[in-house]
Scaffold this active site. Structure first.
Site, PDB file in Angstrom:
ATOM      1  N   GLY A  47      -7.243  77.512  10.812  1.00 41.83           N
ATOM      2  CA  GLY A  47      -7.882  77.660  12.120  1.00 41.83           C
ATOM      3  C   GLY A  47      -8.324  76.321  12.673  1.00 41.83           C
ATOM      4  N   HIS A  48      -7.593  75.260  12.341  1.00 40.74           N
ATOM      5  CA  HIS A  48      -7.986  73.866  12.661  1.00 40.74           C
ATOM      6  C   HIS A  48      -8.049  73.583  14.165  1.00 40.74           C
ATOM      7  CE1 HIS A  48      -3.637  73.711  13.047  1.00 40.74           C
ATOM      8  NE2 HIS A  48      -3.741  72.552  13.665  1.00 40.74           N
ATOM      9  N   VAL A  79     -14.621  76.078  15.460  1.00 42.75           N
ATOM     10  CA  VAL A  79     -15.171  75.684  14.154  1.00 42.75           C
ATOM     11  C   VAL A  79     -14.184  74.793  13.412  1.00 42.75           C
ATOM     12  CG1 VAL A  79     -15.897  76.546  11.881  1.00 42.75           C
ATOM     13  CG2 VAL A  79     -16.661  77.706  13.963  1.00 42.75           C
ATOM     14  N   SER A 103     -19.889  86.432   9.359  1.00 44.16           N
ATOM     15  CA  SER A 103     -20.567  86.321  10.645  1.00 44.16           C
ATOM     16  C   SER A 103     -21.890  87.073  10.569  1.00 44.16           C
ATOM     17  CB  SER A 103     -19.706  86.934  11.746  1.00 44.16           C
ATOM     18  OG  SER A 103     -20.462  87.079  12.918  1.00 44.16           O
ATOM     19  N   SER A 104     -22.819  86.711  11.418  1.00 42.35           N
ATOM     20  CA  SER A 104     -24.130  87.377  11.386  1.00 42.35           C
ATOM     21  C   SER A 104     -23.997  88.847  11.779  1.00 42.35           C
ATOM     22  CB  SER A 104     -25.089  86.690  12.366  1.00 42.35           C
ATOM     23  OG  SER A 104     -24.524  86.717  13.675  1.00 42.35           O
ATOM     24  N   CYS A 105     -22.865  89.234  12.374  1.00 45.51           N
ATOM     25  CA  CYS A 105     -22.745  90.629  12.817  1.00 45.51           C
ATOM     26  C   CYS A 105     -22.428  91.564  11.652  1.00 45.51           C
ATOM     27  CB  CYS A 105     -21.689  90.773  13.900  1.00 45.51           C
ATOM     28  SG  CYS A 105     -20.036  90.708  13.265  1.00 45.51           S
ATOM     29  N   LYS A 155     -14.934  91.409   8.090  1.00 42.50           N
ATOM     30  CA  LYS A 155     -15.653  90.263   7.531  1.00 42.50           C
ATOM     31  C   LYS A 155     -16.321  90.636   6.197  1.00 42.50           C
ATOM     32  CE  LYS A 155     -14.743  86.937  10.331  1.00 42.50           C
ATOM     33  NZ  LYS A 155     -14.098  85.704   9.836  1.00 42.50           N
ATOM     34  N   HIS A 165     -17.795  84.452  24.132  1.00 42.00           N
ATOM     35  CA  HIS A 165     -19.190  84.693  23.742  1.00 42.00           C
ATOM     36  C   HIS A 165     -20.105  84.257  24.886  1.00 42.00           C
ATOM     37  CE1 HIS A 165     -17.584  84.625  19.515  1.00 42.00           C
ATOM     38  NE2 HIS A 165     -18.449  85.599  19.421  1.00 42.00           N
TER      39      HIS A 165
HETATM   40  N1  LIG Z   1     -17.786  81.569  17.362  1.00 46.59           N
HETATM   41  C1  LIG Z   1     -18.842  82.131  16.801  1.00 46.59           C
HETATM   42  O1  LIG Z   1     -19.891  82.331  17.437  1.00 46.59           O
HETATM   43  C2  LIG Z   1     -18.792  82.544  15.365  1.00 46.59           C
HETATM   44  C3  LIG Z   1     -17.643  82.372  14.585  1.00 46.59           C
HETATM   45  N2  LIG Z   1     -17.666  82.786  13.269  1.00 46.59           N
HETATM   46  C4  LIG Z   1     -16.461  82.622  12.422  1.00 46.59           C
HETATM   47  O2  LIG Z   1     -16.075  81.258  12.416  1.00 46.59           O
HETATM   48  C5  LIG Z   1     -14.655  81.169  12.305  1.00 46.59           C
HETATM   49  C6  LIG Z   1     -14.091  80.330  13.434  1.00 46.59           C
HETATM   50  O3  LIG Z   1     -14.486  80.884  14.657  1.00 46.59           O
HETATM   51  P1  LIG Z   1     -14.169  80.106  16.027  1.00 46.59           P
HETATM   52  O4  LIG Z   1     -13.798  78.695  15.721  1.00 46.59           O
HETATM   53  O5  LIG Z   1     -15.290  80.385  16.956  1.00 46.59           O
HETATM   54  O6  LIG Z   1     -12.870  80.885  16.558  1.00 46.59           O
HETATM   55  P2  LIG Z   1     -11.668  80.337  17.449  1.00 46.59           P
HETATM   56  O7  LIG Z   1     -11.098  81.533  18.105  1.00 46.59           O
HETATM   57  O8  LIG Z   1     -12.122  79.176  18.266  1.00 46.59           O
HETATM   58  O9  LIG Z   1     -10.634  79.790  16.346  1.00 46.59           O
HETATM   59  C7  LIG Z   1      -9.972  80.690  15.513  1.00 46.59           C
HETATM   60  C8  LIG Z   1      -8.769  79.983  14.965  1.00 46.59           C
HETATM   61  O10 LIG Z   1      -8.053  80.888  14.125  1.00 46.59           O
HETATM   62  C9  LIG Z   1      -6.678  80.760  14.428  1.00 46.59           C
HETATM   63  N3  LIG Z   1      -5.989  82.031  14.189  1.00 46.59           N
HETATM   64  C10 LIG Z   1      -6.336  83.260  14.637  1.00 46.59           C
HETATM   65  N4  LIG Z   1      -5.436  84.169  14.225  1.00 46.59           N
HETATM   66  C11 LIG Z   1      -4.489  83.493  13.506  1.00 46.59           C
HETATM   67  C12 LIG Z   1      -3.305  83.861  12.832  1.00 46.59           C
HETATM   68  N5  LIG Z   1      -2.899  85.139  12.809  1.00 46.59           N
HETATM   69  N6  LIG Z   1      -2.586  82.910  12.206  1.00 46.59           N
HETATM   70  C13 LIG Z   1      -2.990  81.618  12.226  1.00 46.59           C
HETATM   71  N7  LIG Z   1      -4.120  81.185  12.835  1.00 46.59           N
HETATM   72  C14 LIG Z   1      -4.839  82.122  13.476  1.00 46.59           C
HETATM   73  C15 LIG Z   1      -6.604  80.396  15.905  1.00 46.59           C
HETATM   74  O11 LIG Z   1      -5.367  79.725  16.135  1.00 46.59           O
HETATM   75  P3  LIG Z   1      -4.832  79.437  17.636  1.00 46.59           P
HETATM   76  O12 LIG Z   1      -5.876  78.551  18.267  1.00 46.59           O
HETATM   77  O13 LIG Z   1      -3.532  78.748  17.420  1.00 46.59           O
HETATM   78  O14 LIG Z   1      -4.737  80.802  18.286  1.00 46.59           O
HETATM   79  C16 LIG Z   1      -7.820  79.485  16.042  1.00 46.59           C
HETATM   80  O15 LIG Z   1      -7.460  78.159  15.750  1.00 46.59           O
HETATM   81  C17 LIG Z   1     -14.129  82.601  12.298  1.00 46.59           C
HETATM   82  O16 LIG Z   1     -13.908  83.022  10.963  1.00 46.59           O
HETATM   83  C18 LIG Z   1     -15.271  83.394  12.915  1.00 46.59           C
HETATM   84  O17 LIG Z   1     -15.273  84.722  12.438  1.00 46.59           O
HETATM   85  C19 LIG Z   1     -18.770  83.349  12.685  1.00 46.59           C
HETATM   86  C20 LIG Z   1     -19.908  83.529  13.432  1.00 46.59           C
HETATM   87  C21 LIG Z   1     -20.010  83.125  14.806  1.00 46.59           C
HETATM   88  C1  LIG Z   2     -21.144  85.795  16.937  1.00 47.89           C
HETATM   89  C2  LIG Z   2     -21.181  87.279  17.251  1.00 47.89           C
HETATM   90  O1  LIG Z   2     -20.782  87.503  18.598  1.00 47.89           O
HETATM   91  C3  LIG Z   2     -20.667  88.842  18.955  1.00 47.89           C
HETATM   92  O2  LIG Z   2     -21.929  89.408  19.068  1.00 47.89           O
HETATM   93  P1  LIG Z   2     -22.905  89.037  20.258  1.00 47.89           P
HETATM   94  O3  LIG Z   2     -23.804  87.972  19.772  1.00 47.89           O
HETATM   95  O4  LIG Z   2     -23.500  90.315  20.778  1.00 47.89           O
HETATM   96  O5  LIG Z   2     -21.880  88.478  21.334  1.00 47.89           O
HETATM   97  P2  LIG Z   2     -21.976  87.833  22.755  1.00 47.89           P
HETATM   98  O6  LIG Z   2     -22.208  86.353  22.586  1.00 47.89           O
HETATM   99  O7  LIG Z   2     -20.756  88.263  23.471  1.00 47.89           O
HETATM  100  O8  LIG Z   2     -23.248  88.543  23.489  1.00 47.89           O
HETATM  101  C4  LIG Z   2     -24.535  88.170  23.181  1.00 47.89           C
HETATM  102  C5  LIG Z   2     -25.469  88.771  24.226  1.00 47.89           C
HETATM  103  O9  LIG Z   2     -25.285  88.036  25.446  1.00 47.89           O
HETATM  104  C6  LIG Z   2     -25.215  88.939  26.527  1.00 47.89           C
HETATM  105  N1  LIG Z   2     -24.445  88.347  27.638  1.00 47.89           N
HETATM  106  C7  LIG Z   2     -24.980  88.053  28.866  1.00 47.89           C
HETATM  107  N2  LIG Z   2     -24.027  87.570  29.684  1.00 47.89           N
HETATM  108  C8  LIG Z   2     -22.876  87.531  28.939  1.00 47.89           C
HETATM  109  C9  LIG Z   2     -21.553  87.123  29.270  1.00 47.89           C
HETATM  110  O10 LIG Z   2     -21.223  86.706  30.394  1.00 47.89           O
HETATM  111  N3  LIG Z   2     -20.644  87.199  28.240  1.00 47.89           N
HETATM  112  C10 LIG Z   2     -20.958  87.646  26.988  1.00 47.89           C
HETATM  113  N4  LIG Z   2     -20.011  87.680  26.021  1.00 47.89           N
HETATM  114  N5  LIG Z   2     -22.215  88.087  26.663  1.00 47.89           N
HETATM  115  C11 LIG Z   2     -23.151  88.016  27.645  1.00 47.89           C
HETATM  116  C12 LIG Z   2     -24.538  90.163  25.925  1.00 47.89           C
HETATM  117  O11 LIG Z   2     -24.795  91.296  26.749  1.00 47.89           O
HETATM  118  C13 LIG Z   2     -25.212  90.241  24.559  1.00 47.89           C
HETATM  119  O12 LIG Z   2     -26.459  90.883  24.679  1.00 47.89           O
HETATM  120  C14 LIG Z   2     -19.959  89.738  17.988  1.00 47.89           C
HETATM  121  O13 LIG Z   2     -19.059  90.488  18.742  1.00 47.89           O
HETATM  122  C15 LIG Z   2     -19.345  88.942  16.913  1.00 47.89           C
HETATM  123  O14 LIG Z   2     -18.204  88.266  17.383  1.00 47.89           O
HETATM  124  C16 LIG Z   2     -20.275  87.979  16.327  1.00 47.89           C
HETATM  125  O15 LIG Z   2     -20.275  87.776  15.142  1.00 47.89           O
END
Ligand SMILES: NC(=O)C1=CN([C@@H]2O[C@H](COP(=O)(O)OP(=O)(O)OC[C@H]3O[C@@H](n4cnc5c(N)ncnc54)[C@H](OP(=O)(O)O)[C@@H]3O)[C@@H](O)[C@H]2O)C=CC1
Ligand SMILES: C[C@H]1O[C@H](OP(=O)(O)OP(=O)(O)OC[C@H]2O[C@@H](n3cnc4c(=O)[nH]c(N)nc43)[C@H](O)[C@@H]2O)[C@@H](O)[C@@H](O)C1=O
Length: 317
Positions: A17-18, A22, A113-115, A146, A185
Site C-alpha cells: 500500500g506504498h 499511510v 482500525s479503531s472501528c 480487520k 473521511h
Molecule cells: N485513513 C484512516 O483514517 C485509517 C486507516 N487505517 C488503516 O491504515 C491502512 C492504510 O490506510 P490509508 O493509507 O488511509 O488508505 P489508502 O486508501 O490511502 O491506501 C490504501 C493502499 O492500499 C492499496 N490497495 C488497496 N487494495 C489493494 C489491492 N487489492 N492490491 C494492492 N494494493 C491495494 C491502494 O493501492 P492504490 O493506491 O494503487 O489503489 C493504496 O495504496 C489501512 O490498512 C487502513 O485500514 C486505520 C485507521 C484509520
Molecule cells: C477511521 C474510521 O473511519 C470511519 O469511521 P468514521 O470515523 O465514522 O468516519 P468518517 O471520518 O467518515 O466520519 C466521522 C464523522 O464525521 C462526520 N462528517 C461530517 N462531515 C463529513 C463529511 O463531509 N464526510 C465524512 N466522511 N464524514 C463527515 C460523520 O458524519 C461522522 O460522524 C470508518 O468507516 C472506518 O473507515 C474507520 O476505521
C-alpha cells in the site's frame, strides 16, 4: 522470534500500500532507516489475488512487512460498499499474512482500525475491549475484516511462532489522503469542501450528521513514526492503539478546519447523513509505556494537510 530492539537497517522492507496515505508516509519515514525498500504496484500484484501474492513473495522474500494496503474509506463508503470492504480486506489480510509466513518473513505489522471496537465500549477504548459488544453498523464489514486480520496475526504467532504484530490506528489525515467528496473521511472531505467554498465565495457549507460525535485525529507522519518505533521495540500478541489520546466534536472540528482553510462563511448540518459511532477515543497508555507519543498538534497537522491538498489541486492534472 527476533530479539528486541528489532534491527531494520540493511533489511528488505516491504510496504504494502506504498502509494496510499499511510504507505507513502511510511516510505518517507523509512528513508532514514537504511532499509532496502521493496514495493510493488497494484497493477502488477493485486493483493486480492492469492496466486499472484504467493508467487511475488516466493520471489522477493521480504524480511519485514508493513501491511498498510487495504480498501479504505469514510463512513458512507463503508456503509454502501459493504461487500467490497469485507471481501477485499479479508483477502488482502489472508493472502499477505499467509505469504509472509510461507516466505519466512522475520516480522510483519498488520494495520487494524479503531472501528474494530464495540460501538458503545467504555471510552477511552482499551485494546482488551475487542469483541466485547456489537460493532458500529455503518462499518461492520470493514471492522470484521480487520478483526480477522488481527486474529490471523495472533494465530500465526501461536501456531508458527511468527513475529506478527497488530496496531489499531485512530482516524488519520495528511498528505496523500483521499479527497473524494462522497467516499473520503471527514478530515479530507471538510478540507476540500471549505477550500472550494472559500474559492467560490459560498455563504454556507454542509457538514454531515449532527456534529455531536467525537473523533480523535492523528497526523499521518506521526503515525508512520509510531509504526517504525513499534516495529523496532514491540513484539507480542496484544494490540497496540495508536492515537493522540485527545478527541473533539465534529462541530468543533469543522470550526478548526474552517479557520485553517480561511473559510469565513457559515455551515449547516445535514442530519440525513450518518453520525456513525458516537465516540472513538483510544486509550494510548500502552503506546506511551512503549515509549511513543504524538507530537503534531491538530492545528499544525491540518495546516500541513491543507498545504499538501493545495499543492495537489494546483498541480497540472
Ligand atoms: N485513513 C484512516 O483514517 C485509517 C486507516 N487505517 C488503516 O491504515 C491502512 C492504510 O490506510 P490509508 O493509507 O488511509 O488508505 P489508502 O486508501 O490511502 O491506501 C490504501 C493502499 O492500499 C492499496 N490497495 C488497496 N487494495 C489493494 C489491492 N487489492 N492490491 C494492492 N494494493 C491495494 C491502494 O493501492 P492504490 O493506491 O494503487 O489503489 C493504496 O495504496 C489501512 O490498512 C487502513 O485500514 C486505520 C485507521 C484509520
Ligand atoms: C477511521 C474510521 O473511519 C470511519 O469511521 P468514521 O470515523 O465514522 O468516519 P468518517 O471520518 O467518515 O466520519 C466521522 C464523522 O464525521 C462526520 N462528517 C461530517 N462531515 C463529513 C463529511 O463531509 N464526510 C465524512 N466522511 N464524514 C463527515 C460523520 O458524519 C461522522 O460522524 C470508518 O468507516 C472506518 O473507515 C474507520 O476505521
Amino acid at each position: 522470534m527476533a530479539s528486541l530492539p528489532f534491527e531494520l537497517k540493511g533489511k528488505s522492507v516491504y510496504v504494502a500500500g506504498h502509494r496510499g496515505m499511510v504507505g507513502s508516509a511510511l516510505v518517507r519515514r523509512l528513508e532514514r532507516e537504511g532499509v532496502k525498500l521493496v514495493t510493488v504496484d497494484r497493477r502488477e500484484v493485486d493483493l486480492c489475488n492469492q496466486a499472484a501474492v504467493f508467487d511475488w513473495f516466493a520471489k522477493m522474500r521480504p524480511q519485514v512487512v508493513f501491511l498498510a494496503a487495504a480498501k479504505v474509506g469514510g463512513i458512507v463508503a463503508n456503509n454502501t460498499l459493504r461487500a467490497e470492504f469485507i471481501y477485499d480486506n479479508i483477502a488482502i489480510a489472508a493472502n499477505v499474512i499467509q505469504a509472509a509466513h510461507r516466505s519466512g518473513a522475520e516480522k510483519l505489522m498488520f494495520f487494524g482500525s479503531s472501528c474494530i471496537y464495540p460501538k458503545l465500549a467504555p471510552q477511552p477504548l482499551r485494546e482488551d475491549s475487542v469483541l466485547t459488544g456489537p460493532l458500529e453498523p455503518t462499518n461492520e464489514p470493514y471492522a470484521i475484516a480487520k478483526i480477522a486480520g488481527v486474529k490471523m496475526a495472533e494465530a500465526y504467532r501461536s501456531q508458527y511462532g511468527c513475529d506478527f504484530i497488530s496496531v489499531m490506528p485512530t482516524n488519520l489525515y495528511g498528505p496523500g489522503d483521499n479527497y473524494h467528496p462522497e467516499l473520503s473521511h471527514v478530515v479530507a472531505a471538510l478540507i476540500r469542501r471549505f477550500h472550494e467554498a472559500k474559492v467560490a465565495g459560498a455563504e454556507s457549507v454542509v457538514v454531515w450528521g449532527t456534529g455531536t460525535p467525537r473523533r480523535e485525529f492523528l497526523y499521518v507522519d506521526d503515525m508512520a513514526d509510531a509504526c517504525v518505533h513499534l516495529m523496532k521495540t514491540y513484539s507480542g500478541a496484544e494490540l497496540v492503539n495508536i492515537g493522540t489520546g485527545e478527541d473533539i466534536t465534529i462541530a468543533e472540528f469543522a470550526r478548526v478546519v474552517a479557520e485553517v482553510v480561511g473559510y469565513r462563511g457559515a455551515f449547516s448540518f445535514d442530519t440525513s447523513r450518518p453520525d456513525g459511532t458516537p465516540r472513538k477515543l483510544l486509550d494510548v497508555s500502552r503506546l506511551e509505556r512503549l515509549g511513543w507519543r504524538a507530537t503534531t498538534s491538530l492545528e499544525e497537522g491540518l495546516k500541513r494537510a491543507y498545504e499538501a491538498y493545495q499543492a495537489g489541486t494546483l498541480a497540472p492534472a
